[in-house]
Design a protein around this motif. Structure first.
Motif, mmCIF file in Angstrom:
data_model
loop_
_atom_site.group_PDB
_atom_site.id
_atom_site.type_symbol
_atom_site.label_atom_id
_atom_site.label_comp_id
_atom_site.label_asym_id
_atom_site.label_seq_id
_atom_site.Cartn_x
_atom_site.Cartn_y
_atom_site.Cartn_z
ATOM 1 N N VAL A 268 12.963 74.148 35.149
ATOM 2 C CA VAL A 268 12.313 73.310 34.125
ATOM 3 C C VAL A 268 10.877 73.764 33.944
ATOM 4 N N THR B 41 19.304 69.762 26.587
ATOM 5 C CA THR B 41 18.295 70.208 27.551
ATOM 6 C C THR B 41 18.384 71.713 27.768
ATOM 7 N N TYR C 72 21.863 62.957 31.189
ATOM 8 C CA TYR C 72 21.690 64.311 30.647
ATOM 9 C C TYR C 72 21.024 64.235 29.273
ATOM 10 N N ALA D 168 17.342 63.512 29.656
ATOM 11 C CA ALA D 168 16.593 64.704 30.062
ATOM 12 C C ALA D 168 16.357 65.604 28.852
ATOM 13 N N GLY D 169 17.389 65.787 28.048
ATOM 14 C CA GLY D 169 17.244 66.610 26.849
ATOM 15 C C GLY D 169 16.255 66.007 25.865
ATOM 16 N N ASP E 139 12.789 66.730 27.027
ATOM 17 C CA ASP E 139 12.453 68.130 26.737
ATOM 18 C C ASP E 139 12.069 68.311 25.274
ATOM 19 N N ARG F 4 11.249 65.699 34.943
ATOM 20 C CA ARG F 4 10.713 65.979 33.600
ATOM 21 C C ARG F 4 9.653 64.961 33.212
#
Lengths: 603, 603
Positions: free
Chosen positions: B8, B188, B249, B252-253, B256, B324
């Protein structure tokens, strides 16, 4: 019209069943429910069966065009059974035309060798009997046989028995030496077919199916062999386990086999497992099945309110099983669970108009779930409201057949007299007695039996006294004498609202209490609460006797925290006293989206 | 060897990540786990991938012969990623040969137009992109991209980045205007590919996938659109909902995307949802997901111990997300949940030999479930023991890639200094400082940092102080000065065992308490209890301070009843005082079948 026998007619037992013609429900909760069932519900289900193509499957020449799940044939059979009982019951609605149409549909789809299932064996379809875990072929055969038994006993659908016998004969040939169905049902059906036809081979086949189970001979399943009762031989289980409906259907079939073969060991094994299931694996409502994933019983004392699966079909099956054990043993206590299940699951399952249904029965609705769309089938068991139809619509037609034959579960007879197991306004003719039962039960505990006609010999009239009616002021329920027309017998059941506390091993209910009134489980529904009072912020005071419509409690104001686990006991700040209105659980979710709790945290 | 970046690497943020070469775990719990992972676990997974045919799928010419579930390609990708990090980390084990083989396998299966998935589009297979709910095509593409990012950043698998870029380009063309995957993951991955390549189109595509979600455009699902986060737009949610791994998930994406596009509204939305999820939908262990049926979050405060799903992959995803947010915001508190998840879920997931695994993490094992067979894949998530492989084996390879890159989650840097978020024996090189961290954490609260090398300018060394360390005697965690080689900084975290109590709205935990020691959740396992003491008959006395190895309590003797609901509060008869031995939750189920509880009823 005359109907001589109901769904369950053992050739021996302590008590004898009555036929549908011997009990006429004349009003009250169950009279109304039965009337709505006989018109609106049956019409509703028939309409959806056509709309979904599940009746059409029987005449669809292209196997690849078949619609619905692998067990959809059984819905047509269950509704056929329901229509037979409804057509035959005193005061019932006739469904002759549709019964003739369904009979022709079904008969027309039978293969030359007797096999009958619309999902297998034709071009574009999987082969017969290749998926014994999930194929539901014998399950469907069982429901067809039960429909045919109803057809034969009521005379409402001539011709169906022959179809069913050919199916049963084909099953007997195909499964002469090994194999059984992942979903039990054919066992109890075959015994009843034996009772109708006297053909020993049907009983033998049912006994073989029961005997073969429990040795892990079905293919391994992701939920384990216990899911479909193939992990432990039927007579060796401790309590019912795995998929609840499967377990209960199998148990009913095992009782039937035990009774007809004189296998007392098997009978006692099922009775013992049922007792343990009632003591450790049953919700307060009488509902069974605590897991959504595999629709199964959990381990002992796993009874979470919010994930109660408590499938409607499991409740129907509980009635089936308890009734069989009642007939076999004569133990009146089996009526208690029937009473509980009827008033708290079956009554909850159906909307007042008989056209929408609960599949699962949560005891704790946390969020006001949107109602299912009124003209669309539910893909799963649904949420906070009753749905008109489901992709898996077993429960609707199951309730329909139960309600249409309901009177046969209320009363039994013996040489000596009559036993009233359930209380409703009804006319009963049994053991030479004609009785009018008058009661507002469960709204009242008064049950008055008026003798309309009686023989000159003494008879025993027995009314079940529920376990919750036991105690110092318990009434007497057994009356033996020479009855005279016009005389009355009256029983007063104590209907004082009562606090109920759970076994401390039920982790999900620790620190909670519920209110019951007679057979009714009560609940708090958000729509009845004071403005701003949330059900997850209530505590009730069990030191104050409950009223039927409300209990006293307090409203807590939990503090939101970044992390819900703290190093000090989190106590209530500034609790306000509140009155918590209650209503019978079976009345919930009839006024739009709401939250609801049966078990309430205590102060 | 040199590895310049980890998994990351945001282009902006309050804190900067360190590369794998900057943190060498030198011992302790995580050093041991990482070493076992780099040898035994990777070999074990690679062996099973071959045995199950999931690597073979890449060279299988007959599409109908493909083996495994629709997402099995992703397991090959995740293990590839794990091998890259392992090969590159200081002291890691090289897997060059297998990496070369896997790279060739993967590259060889790519279609001319860039599409790459072994389950679709070839003769005998379903068409591409026809099942966006469950096809997992973009999910697999995402894992391939992440593997390629690891390959590029470590140099361990030359050639994979080109394959991944062609995949990403194909995805960009196929989904230029609409559509997204039922299982988030590619979002992500595409942002990280943008970070590696600088190609804006990958970032744009990821942003579009995030933006498109939440409008019920995927086909209706039996669990509802919320199951795959298509019920509510990503930035409008209150808390994470639906399938836990998918939700995490996606989050997290979204972080980002938010970081790279400067979309602070989106960043704050995810941070807010994560906060609410931690406050209301997270187990004491840090585990997420309370439903087995759909592997989902429940509603607020639905956290039943016995049905905790708490999937290993959800824990991995929680680490991904928290890291993140930590980088983006600089808020050290995000390290708390990583600490909790690592010590109570990830550490629990893997056997000491690195070759069997928990998929789900119950907090209450009611019956001593038989161990899974050692040489057979589990068909489902398993029961009371770790299994060597699963039909759905996502968790194993996910843990492998996390452990192989674990150091990058422990430390960050800034212009000003170094932040130690997790405590383990390690050598750290960052912000011009070289540090040796010495600690027996979590067995001890002493963390000693020895300066090996330092620049002549002042630096700030920050150690995270966990929330449980707050209070009157909380240590100081921030040290700013010109450090000199040889000098030491020491922090003493209070490791006194403590009682922990749940929010009263968590129905499943009413009347219970747990013990924690530092970041460790403790549990009682049957194997440690006095003979005849059953865990479901224990009550603990929270008025007595807990010890790390035991608490005081009493043994109740519940009376069995025919019906488990009674009109009086059921109290304990003849309780015996007992000592209840405890052990860290992550150590349970390592000594054979047993029962276990984290939350214990109180007296």
């Amino acid at each position: 019209m005359t109907a001589y026998w109901g769904p369950v007619v053992p050739s021996r037992g302590v008590l004898r069943p009555v036929g549908p013609h011997q009990v006429r429900l004349t009003g009250g909760l169950w009279g109304r429910r039965q009337a709505v069932n006989g018109t609106a519900t049956i019409e509703h289900c028939a309409s959806w069966l056509d709309r979904m193509g599940w009746t059409g499957n029987f005449t669809e020449p292209n196997g690849a065009m078949r619609r619905g799940r692998e067990f959809s044939d059984s819905e047509v059979y269950k509704l056929t059974e329901a229509m037979c009982w409804e057509t035959a019951r005193p005061g019932g609605n006739r469904h002759d035309e549709r019964l003739a149409r369904f009979t022709a549909l079904i008969a027309g789809a039978q293969d030359a060798d007797g096999y009958l299932h619309t999902a297998y064996g034709r071009p574009g379809q999987p082969a017969r009997y290749r998926d014994m875990n999930f194929g539901h072929e014998l399950y469907c055969a069982g429901h067809l046989i039960q429909a045919a038994v109803a057809a034969e006993r009521t005379g409402a659908a001539p011709g169906l028995l022959q179809v069913a016998c050919r199916v049963a004969d084909h099953v007997g040939e195909a499964f002469a030496d090994e194999g059984f169905c992942g979903h039990p049902e054919v066992e109890t059906a075959l015994v009843e077919l034996y009772r109708v036809t006297g053909q020993q081979r049907y009983l033998d086949q049912a006994a073989a199916f029961v005997q073969r189970r429990g040795y892990k001979t079905l293919p391994e399943h992701e939920f384990g062999w216990g899911y479909f009762q193939d992990a432990v031989p039927v007579r060796d289980g401790e309590a019912f386990a795995g998929h609840a409906v499967r377990a209960l259907y199998l148990a009913a079939g095992a009782v039937d086999v035990a009774v007809e073969t004189g296998d007392d060991d098997l009978l006692h094994a099922i009775a013992r497992q049922f007792d343990r299931t009632l003591a450790r694996r049953t919700y307060l409502t009488g509902g069974m099945g605590s897991r959504h994933l595999d629709e199964s019983f959990g381990e002992d004392f796993v009874l979470p309110s919010d994930r109660a699966y408590s499938e409607t079909c499991a409740a129907v099956a509980t009635v089936h099983l308890a009734h069989r054990l009642l007939l076999a043993t004569g133990e009146m206590r089996y009526g208690d669970i029937v009473d509980r299940v009827l008033h708290n699951v079956i009554a909850t399952a159906v909307a007042d108009d008989g056209q929408s249904f609960f599949y699962a029965h949560t005891l704790h609705q946390r969020i006001p779930a949107p109602l299912p769309p009124p003209d669309h089938e539910q893909l799963r068991f649904g949420g906070g409201g009753r749905a008109p139809w489901f992709e898996v619509s077993c429960c609707l037609n199951n309730v329909a057949r139960l309600l249409a034959s309901l009177g046969t579960y209320f009363v039994t007879e013996s040489d000596d007299g009559v036993q009233l197991h359930q209380f409703a306004p009804m006319r009963v003719e049994a053991a030479g007695l004609t009785l009018d039962v008058d009661t507002a039960y469960p709204d009242s505990g008064t049950v008055t039996v008026t003798v309309v006609d009686a023989p000159p010999e003494p008879r025993t009239l027995t009314l079940r006294l529920p376990a919750w009616a036991a105690g110092a002021d318990a009434p007497e329920g057994v009356f033996r004498r020479v009855f005279r027309p016009g005389e009355q017998v009256r029983v007063e059941l104590p209907m004082r609202p009562r606090w109920t506390f759970p076994d401390p091993r039920i982790d999900a209910l620790r620190g909670c209490a519920a209110v019951e009134v007679g057979p009714l489980v009560m609940c708090a529904e958000s729509i009845d609460q004071e403005a701003d009072v949330r059900l997850d912020e209530l505590q009730v005071d069990t030191s104050v006797a409950p009223e039927a419509t409300a209990v006293k409690g307090r409203r807590t104001r939990p503090t939101d925290r970044e992390w819900p686990y703290q190093s000090h006991r989190i106590t209530t700040e500034r609790p306000d006293p509140v009155v918590v209105p209650l209503l019978p659980y079976h009345r919930w979710a009839r006024r739009g989206p709401s939250t609801m709790r049966v078990w309430l945290p205590t102060t």
